[in-house]
Design an enzyme around this catalytic site. Structure first.
Site, PDB file in Angstrom:
ATOM      1  CE  LYS A  55     -25.623  14.922  67.867  1.00 31.13           C
ATOM      2  NZ  LYS A  55     -24.273  15.300  68.160  1.00 31.13           N
ATOM      3  CG  ASP A  57     -22.784  10.443  70.364  1.00 34.98           C
ATOM      4  OD1 ASP A  57     -22.563   9.401  69.804  1.00 34.98           O
ATOM      5  OD2 ASP A  57     -22.179  11.489  70.275  1.00 34.98           O
ATOM      6  CE  LYS A  80     -19.622  10.640  72.509  1.00 34.24           C
ATOM      7  NZ  LYS A  80     -18.611  11.664  71.997  1.00 34.24           N
ATOM      8  CG  ASP A 101     -25.283  13.884  71.327  1.00 31.70           C
ATOM      9  OD1 ASP A 101     -24.948  15.414  71.267  1.00 31.70           O
ATOM     10  OD2 ASP A 101     -24.778  13.355  70.551  1.00 31.70           O
ATOM     11  CG  ASP A 146     -18.074  10.116  69.008  1.00 37.98           C
ATOM     12  OD1 ASP A 146     -19.454  10.318  69.242  1.00 37.98           O
ATOM     13  OD2 ASP A 146     -17.515  10.363  70.082  1.00 37.98           O
ATOM     14  CD  GLU A 153     -23.216  11.357  67.002  1.00 38.64           C
ATOM     15  OE1 GLU A 153     -22.022  11.325  67.041  1.00 38.64           O
ATOM     16  OE2 GLU A 153     -23.843  12.354  67.712  1.00 38.64           O
ATOM     17  NE  ARG A 196     -19.258  15.846  61.935  1.00 37.15           N
ATOM     18  CZ  ARG A 196     -18.065  16.381  62.466  1.00 37.15           C
ATOM     19  NH1 ARG A 196     -17.024  16.427  61.651  1.00 37.15           N
ATOM     20  NH2 ARG A 196     -17.727  16.411  63.527  1.00 37.15           N
TER      21      ARG A 196
HETATM   22  N1  BES Z   1     -22.124  14.715  70.555  1.00 38.19           N
HETATM   23  C1  BES Z   1     -20.900  14.863  70.366  1.00 38.19           C
HETATM   24  C2  BES Z   1     -20.365  16.260  70.949  1.00 38.19           C
HETATM   25  C3  BES Z   1     -20.511  16.676  72.204  1.00 38.19           C
HETATM   26  C4  BES Z   1     -19.443  16.708  73.040  1.00 38.19           C
HETATM   27  C5  BES Z   1     -21.395  17.424  72.810  1.00 38.19           C
HETATM   28  C6  BES Z   1     -19.476  16.881  74.392  1.00 38.19           C
HETATM   29  C7  BES Z   1     -21.786  17.801  74.130  1.00 38.19           C
HETATM   30  C8  BES Z   1     -20.578  17.393  74.830  1.00 38.19           C
HETATM   31  C9  BES Z   1     -20.482  14.666  68.804  1.00 38.19           C
HETATM   32  O1  BES Z   1     -21.425  13.727  68.400  1.00 38.19           O
HETATM   33  C10 BES Z   1     -19.165  13.986  68.946  1.00 38.19           C
HETATM   34  O2  BES Z   1     -19.050  12.952  69.537  1.00 38.19           O
HETATM   35  N2  BES Z   1     -18.295  14.791  68.337  1.00 38.19           N
HETATM   36  C11 BES Z   1     -17.004  14.328  68.215  1.00 38.19           C
HETATM   37  C12 BES Z   1     -16.411  14.513  66.800  1.00 38.19           C
HETATM   38  C13 BES Z   1     -15.163  14.085  66.295  1.00 38.19           C
HETATM   39  C14 BES Z   1     -15.431  12.269  66.596  1.00 38.19           C
HETATM   40  C15 BES Z   1     -14.744  14.543  65.018  1.00 38.19           C
HETATM   41  C16 BES Z   1     -16.243  15.191  69.142  1.00 38.19           C
HETATM   42  O3  BES Z   1     -16.504  16.308  69.474  1.00 38.19           O
HETATM   43  O4  BES Z   1     -15.386  14.645  69.936  1.00 38.19           O
HETATM   44 ZN    ZN Z   2     -23.171  13.298  69.358  1.00 37.80          ZN
HETATM   45 MN    MN Z   3     -20.739  11.600  68.718  1.00 32.85          MN
END
Ligand code: BES
Ligand code: ZN
Ligand code: MN
Length: 497
Positions: free
Chosen positions: A261, A266, A273, A284, A343, A345, A347
């Protein structure tokens, strides 16, 4: 940059010298020789302190005899002095010497009775650990005072069979270079590293005999990568897909595939966020950085395998052209996805990367790495990365490699009950589960829908990619977690003999 050298085990007469002490203040041969030369100063210094020779304990003696500094390094129990422990010790020595302002030093390595490793291997691993700890990302500091910069220029290991140590050090330092590249890439700010520039950085690896291919947005459109492209459509920066190939194995042997990824920033997109901590989302693209560092390491040490690394590079931004919650996109696999949260994204990016990799390269297996979910940090903290797999054998090999290099993995459950949670009323699937429950698992289930029968493993590295505190072989910042793990996984399982 500190230089590491190996030479015969001759005690220097002055300057800075490091000698090992075993549990219960037992002197190694070098320490004993030095103690005699110093009329018992070492023994007295230990008696006057809490130092017992426990692993990772250190005691510095200044102005001892003709020496500027004599460092006693606790080796602990020699039976437990393996390659990883040696690396840790090397990192601790380097940090101590830099903190003390030493410019050069000699570390005396004696073959210790009862250790599994030869003196040469201990020296090589200590040097590797010191090298890993010596990493700095200081490209943007223009006013740093000289006394804040690391002082150590040369670290010499005095060891019998210095030639063997030099030889054992070589592949280790190839891996270190891979780790450094990964750390560099995750440390760069997001105005410097975005899809086009990250692709360029990867392109530079051609000089190590990697084949690099870069797909731009029109090429990905032609392939039907609607999931990946949807993530990038709000950004002024166009996405890229980069393929790295290393052909060190037999002609025609199916490659090992590593997917990453690479979200270079992000913001969350329209499902934006909160401001606090959003800067962390520059890393990210950590999964893609690990794949890149790994491919460099494999090339530098001329690994006897065929491997392919594929990374999906996009920037996730809100704008008038951004993807909306509720949009339905069509992935390269033909499956449609209802995007309920922009968010989630990573996946979406990996869905097309995995499908493309599997279709084009028919690999032996696929392993993807992604800073995929905050939920994995809730579950495992910052010590273990999450491991998800459809194949027990692959999972076991990965767990073993992680254990071997102190980059541990914890296997998480998968199954139909979790898979159902991403069924959508409007499309083939949705990109989030119902609520927060099992967030890392539903993300993994989503990825699995883009893998056919192929053995596959997903490493959620959100908790381990960046550290806010120094560790023995990794200064705070980008850790490079995953490069050493996968390098070991490849070396132990796929390079024959
Ligand atoms: N890049 C983030 C996950 C992340 C969070 C990486 C903190 C490193 C530190 C990912 O894209 C994301 O935002 N995931 C969301 C998913 C949710 C919206 C289902 C999350 O983990 O809150
Ligand atoms: Zn992300
Ligand atoms: Mn995200």
């Amino acid at each position: 940059m500190t230089k590491f050298e190996f030479s015969e085990p001759k005690l220097p007469k002055n300057g800075t010298v490091v000698v090992g002490i075993l549990d219960d203040r037992k002197l190694t041969p070098s320490a004993e020789t030095l103690d005699k030369a110093l009329d018992g100063t070492i023994t007295r210094a230990m008696a006057a302190s809490k130092f017992r020779g426990k692993k990772e304990q250190t005691l510095s003696m200044l102005a001892a005899g003709d020496y500027d500094r004599v460092v006693l390094l606790g080796l602990g129990d020699p039976k437990k002095l393996d390659d990883q422990q040696s690396q840790k010790l090397g990192g601790i020595v380097l940090a101590g010497l830099n903190g003390a302002g030493a410019k050069d030093a000699t570390v005396m390595i004696d073959g210790t009775d009862g250790s599994k490793l030869s003196a040469a291997d201990i020296a090589a691993n200590m040097a590797a650990g010191a090298g890993l700890r010596s990493y700095r990302f200081d490209a943007y500091r223009t006013k740093e005072k000289a006394d804040k910069k690391p002082s150590l220029k040369v670290l010499t290991f005095g060891v019998k069979d210095a030639g063997d140590a030099t030889k054992a050090f070589k592949p280790l330092s190839a891996v270190t270079e891979g780790v450094f590249l990964t750390r560099d890439l995750v440390s760069e700010p997001p105005n410097v590293i975005f899809p086009a520039t990250l692709a360029e950085r990867i392109h530079e690896l051609e000089k190590y005999d990697l084949d690099i291919e870069i797909l731009d947005e029109p090429a990905m459109e032609k392939l039907g990568m609607g999931a990946l492209l949807g993530v990038g459509q709000g950004s002024a920066q166009d996405p890229r897909l980069v393929i790295m190939r290393w052909n060190g194995g037999k002609d025609g042997d199916a490659p090992l595939a590593f997917c990453g990824k690479g979200v270079t920033f992000d913001s969350g997109g329209l499902s934006i966020k909160p401001a606090g901590g959003m800067e962390d989302m520059k890393w990210d693209m950590g999964g893609s950085a690990v794949v890149t560092g790994l491919m460099k390491a494999l090339a530098l040490r001329k690994a006897k395998v065929n491997a392919v690394g594929v990374v999906g590079l996009v920037e996730n931004m809100p704008s008038g052209t951004a993807q909306r919650p509720g949009d339905i996109v069509k992935s390269m696999s033909g499956q449609t996805i209802e995007v309920l949260n922009t968010d989630a994204e990573g996946r979406l990016v990996l869905a097309d990367v995995l499908w493309y990799t599997q279709e084009r390269y028919k690999p032996k297996f696929m392993i993807d790495l992604a800073t995929l979910t905050g939920a994995i940090i809730v579950a495992l903290g910052e010590e273990y990365a999450g491991l998800f797999s459809n194949n027990d054998d692959l999972a076991k090999k990965l767990e073993a490699a992680g254990k071997a290099v102190n980059e541990p993995l914890w296997r998480m459950p998968m199954g139909d009950v979790y898979d159902k949670m991403i069924d959508s009323d409007a499309a083939d699937m949705k990109n989030i589960g119902g609520g927060r429950a099992g967030g890392s698992i539903t993300a993994a289930q989503f990825l699995q829908r883009f893998v056919n029968k192929l053995p596959w493993a997903h490493l959620d590295i959100a908790g381990v990619t960046w550290s806010k505190k120094d560790a023995a072989i990794a200064p705070k910042g980008g850790t490079g977690y995953g490069v050493r793990l996968l390098d070991r996984f490849v070396a132990d399982n796929y390079e024959g003999n």
